[in-house]
Design a protein around this motif. Structure first.
Motif, mmCIF file in Angstrom:
data_model
loop_
_atom_site.group_PDB
_atom_site.id
_atom_site.type_symbol
_atom_site.label_atom_id
_atom_site.label_comp_id
_atom_site.label_asym_id
_atom_site.label_seq_id
_atom_site.Cartn_x
_atom_site.Cartn_y
_atom_site.Cartn_z
ATOM 1 N N SER A 172 0.832 -1.191 0.000
ATOM 2 C CA SER A 172 0.000 0.000 0.000
ATOM 3 C C SER A 172 0.870 1.246 0.000
ATOM 4 N N THR A 173 0.628 2.109 -0.959
ATOM 5 C CA THR A 173 1.296 3.411 -0.946
ATOM 6 C C THR A 173 0.428 4.448 -0.235
ATOM 7 N N VAL A 174 -0.761 4.054 0.180
ATOM 8 C CA VAL A 174 -1.680 4.941 0.879
ATOM 9 C C VAL A 174 -1.452 4.871 2.389
ATOM 10 N N ILE A 175 -1.220 3.670 2.897
ATOM 11 C CA ILE A 175 -0.954 3.484 4.322
ATOM 12 C C ILE A 175 0.520 3.829 4.562
ATOM 13 N N PRO A 176 0.804 4.761 5.474
ATOM 14 C CA PRO A 176 2.195 5.219 5.613
ATOM 15 C C PRO A 176 3.161 4.190 6.200
ATOM 16 N N HIS A 177 2.708 3.367 7.145
ATOM 17 C CA HIS A 177 3.606 2.430 7.820
ATOM 18 C C HIS A 177 3.021 1.021 7.792
ATOM 19 N N THR A 178 3.901 0.055 7.792
ATOM 20 C CA THR A 178 3.481 -1.342 7.751
ATOM 21 C C THR A 178 2.603 -1.671 8.953
ATOM 22 N N THR A 179 1.546 -2.432 8.685
ATOM 23 C CA THR A 179 0.683 -2.924 9.759
ATOM 24 C C THR A 179 0.702 -4.444 9.740
ATOM 25 N N MET A 180 0.539 -5.028 10.910
ATOM 26 C CA MET A 180 0.457 -6.480 11.057
ATOM 27 C C MET A 180 -0.745 -6.814 11.910
ATOM 28 N N GLU A 181 -1.423 -7.886 11.549
ATOM 29 C CA GLU A 181 -2.535 -8.394 12.347
ATOM 30 C C GLU A 181 -1.988 -8.689 13.748
ATOM 31 N N SER A 182 -2.802 -8.497 14.779
ATOM 32 C CA SER A 182 -2.342 -8.534 16.174
ATOM 33 C C SER A 182 -1.545 -9.769 16.565
ATOM 34 N N SER A 183 -1.986 -10.975 16.181
ATOM 35 C CA SER A 183 -1.258 -12.176 16.601
ATOM 36 C C SER A 183 0.138 -12.213 15.981
ATOM 37 N N ILE A 184 0.285 -11.745 14.763
ATOM 38 C CA ILE A 184 1.593 -11.665 14.115
ATOM 39 C C ILE A 184 2.416 -10.572 14.777
ATOM 40 N N TYR A 185 1.777 -9.422 15.015
ATOM 41 C CA TYR A 185 2.464 -8.272 15.603
ATOM 42 C C TYR A 185 3.031 -8.590 16.984
ATOM 43 N N GLU A 186 2.265 -9.260 17.822
ATOM 44 C CA GLU A 186 2.722 -9.564 19.187
ATOM 45 C C GLU A 186 3.981 -10.430 19.163
ATOM 46 N N THR A 187 3.999 -11.445 18.303
ATOM 47 C CA THR A 187 5.188 -12.288 18.163
ATOM 48 C C THR A 187 6.350 -11.465 17.625
ATOM 49 N N PHE A 188 6.075 -10.650 16.611
ATOM 50 C CA PHE A 188 7.096 -9.815 15.988
ATOM 51 C C PHE A 188 7.698 -8.826 16.989
ATOM 52 N N ILE A 189 6.865 -8.089 17.703
ATOM 53 C CA ILE A 189 7.342 -7.020 18.579
ATOM 54 C C ILE A 189 8.152 -7.590 19.743
ATOM 55 N N SER A 190 7.755 -8.745 20.247
ATOM 56 C CA SER A 190 8.498 -9.402 21.319
ATOM 57 C C SER A 190 9.899 -9.798 20.834
ATOM 58 N N ALA A 191 9.973 -10.374 19.641
ATOM 59 C CA ALA A 191 11.266 -10.771 19.075
ATOM 60 C C ALA A 191 12.114 -9.553 18.729
ATOM 61 N N TYR A 192 11.477 -8.490 18.253
ATOM 62 C CA TYR A 192 12.255 -7.297 17.896
ATOM 63 C C TYR A 192 12.860 -6.660 19.148
ATOM 64 N N LEU A 193 12.116 -6.633 20.221
ATOM 65 C CA LEU A 193 12.642 -6.078 21.470
ATOM 66 C C LEU A 193 13.869 -6.861 21.933
ATOM 67 N N LYS A 194 13.817 -8.186 21.843
ATOM 68 C CA LYS A 194 14.972 -9.011 22.230
ATOM 69 C C LYS A 194 16.181 -8.692 21.347
ATOM 70 N N ALA A 195 15.958 -8.568 20.035
ATOM 71 C CA ALA A 195 17.060 -8.262 19.117
ATOM 72 C C ALA A 195 17.635 -6.878 19.399
ATOM 73 N N ALA A 196 16.783 -5.912 19.674
ATOM 74 C CA ALA A 196 17.236 -4.548 19.960
ATOM 75 C C ALA A 196 18.010 -4.497 21.275
ATOM 76 N N THR A 197 17.566 -5.256 22.257
ATOM 77 C CA THR A 197 18.246 -5.308 23.550
ATOM 78 C C THR A 197 19.646 -5.899 23.401
ATOM 79 N N ARG A 198 19.793 -6.901 22.512
ATOM 80 C CA ARG A 198 21.110 -7.519 22.291
ATOM 81 C C ARG A 198 22.141 -6.516 21.785
ATOM 82 N N ILE A 199 21.692 -5.457 21.083
ATOM 83 C CA ILE A 199 22.653 -4.457 20.588
ATOM 84 C C ILE A 199 22.556 -3.147 21.394
ATOM 85 N N ASN A 200 22.021 -3.278 22.602
ATOM 86 C CA ASN A 200 21.983 -2.171 23.577
ATOM 87 C C ASN A 200 21.153 -0.969 23.147
#
Length: 174
Positions: A25-53
């Motif tokens: 979508s060029t109309v929606i400014p930022h990527t969206t994910m359905e909640s069940s996908i998003y929750e798994t994604f955001i949890s994993a992203y936080l762990k990856a971000a924490t690993r690089i301080n």
């Protein structure tokens, strides 16, 4: 989409990844994910971000995961953050979102992950928004129902607005 990786680590979803369809979508400014996908994604992203301080800070709507800009390094392609790979037909066919296509600078002090929770009743599993599509070259072959895509042109220190091409169907795009 078959699966997803963050910083090279495959995510484990509670729902079968084969059910995940990606819409552009060029109309929606930022990527969206359905909640069940998003929750798994955001949890994993936080762990990856924490690993690089990377240091989290209070969220800035519409973004739910934000970081102190001081804790985020710089590279030629933007912020030095864990990349996200959307694995398509095979592990070898992936769409990589990284650097400036992944992080949104909301103030001088704060950068946020440019991926948003689309909700439980999202019509589409994942919608790649304009910010994540920016400077990625897409080639739609309607005759064969195929999509060709480049990695972000920022990895080659350029942008789509700087590309000069003619299409005869035989050139390599990037």
């Amino acid at each position: 989409m078959k699966s997803m990786k963050i910083d090279g680590r495959k995510l484990s979803f509670t729902m079968p990844p084969k059910d995940v369809r990606i819409k552009f979508s060029t109309v929606i400014p930022h990527t969206t994910m359905e909640s069940s996908i998003y929750e798994t994604f955001i949890s994993a992203y936080l762990k990856a971000a924490t690993r690089i301080n990377m240091t989290t800070v209070a969220s800035m709507p519409p973004f739910s995961m934000c970081f102190s800009a001081k804790s985020v390094g710089r590279t030629p392609i933007g912020p030095a953050v864990p990349p996200v790979d959307l694995l398509l037909q095979t592990e070898m066919v992936k769409w990589r979102i990284q650097g400036r296509n992944l992080m949104v600078r909301v103030t001088d002090e704060i950068m946020c992950l440019g991926i948003i929770n689309g909700g439980l009743d999202a019509k589409d599993s994942i919608v790649l928004g304009g910010y994540q599509l920016e400077d990625n070259l897409l080639q739609f072959d309607l005759g064969t129902s195929m999509l060709g895509f480049s990695s972000s042109s920022t990895t080659k220190q350029t942008s789509c607005s700087n590309l000069k091409m003619s299409f005869t169907g035989t050139e390599e795009l990037l």
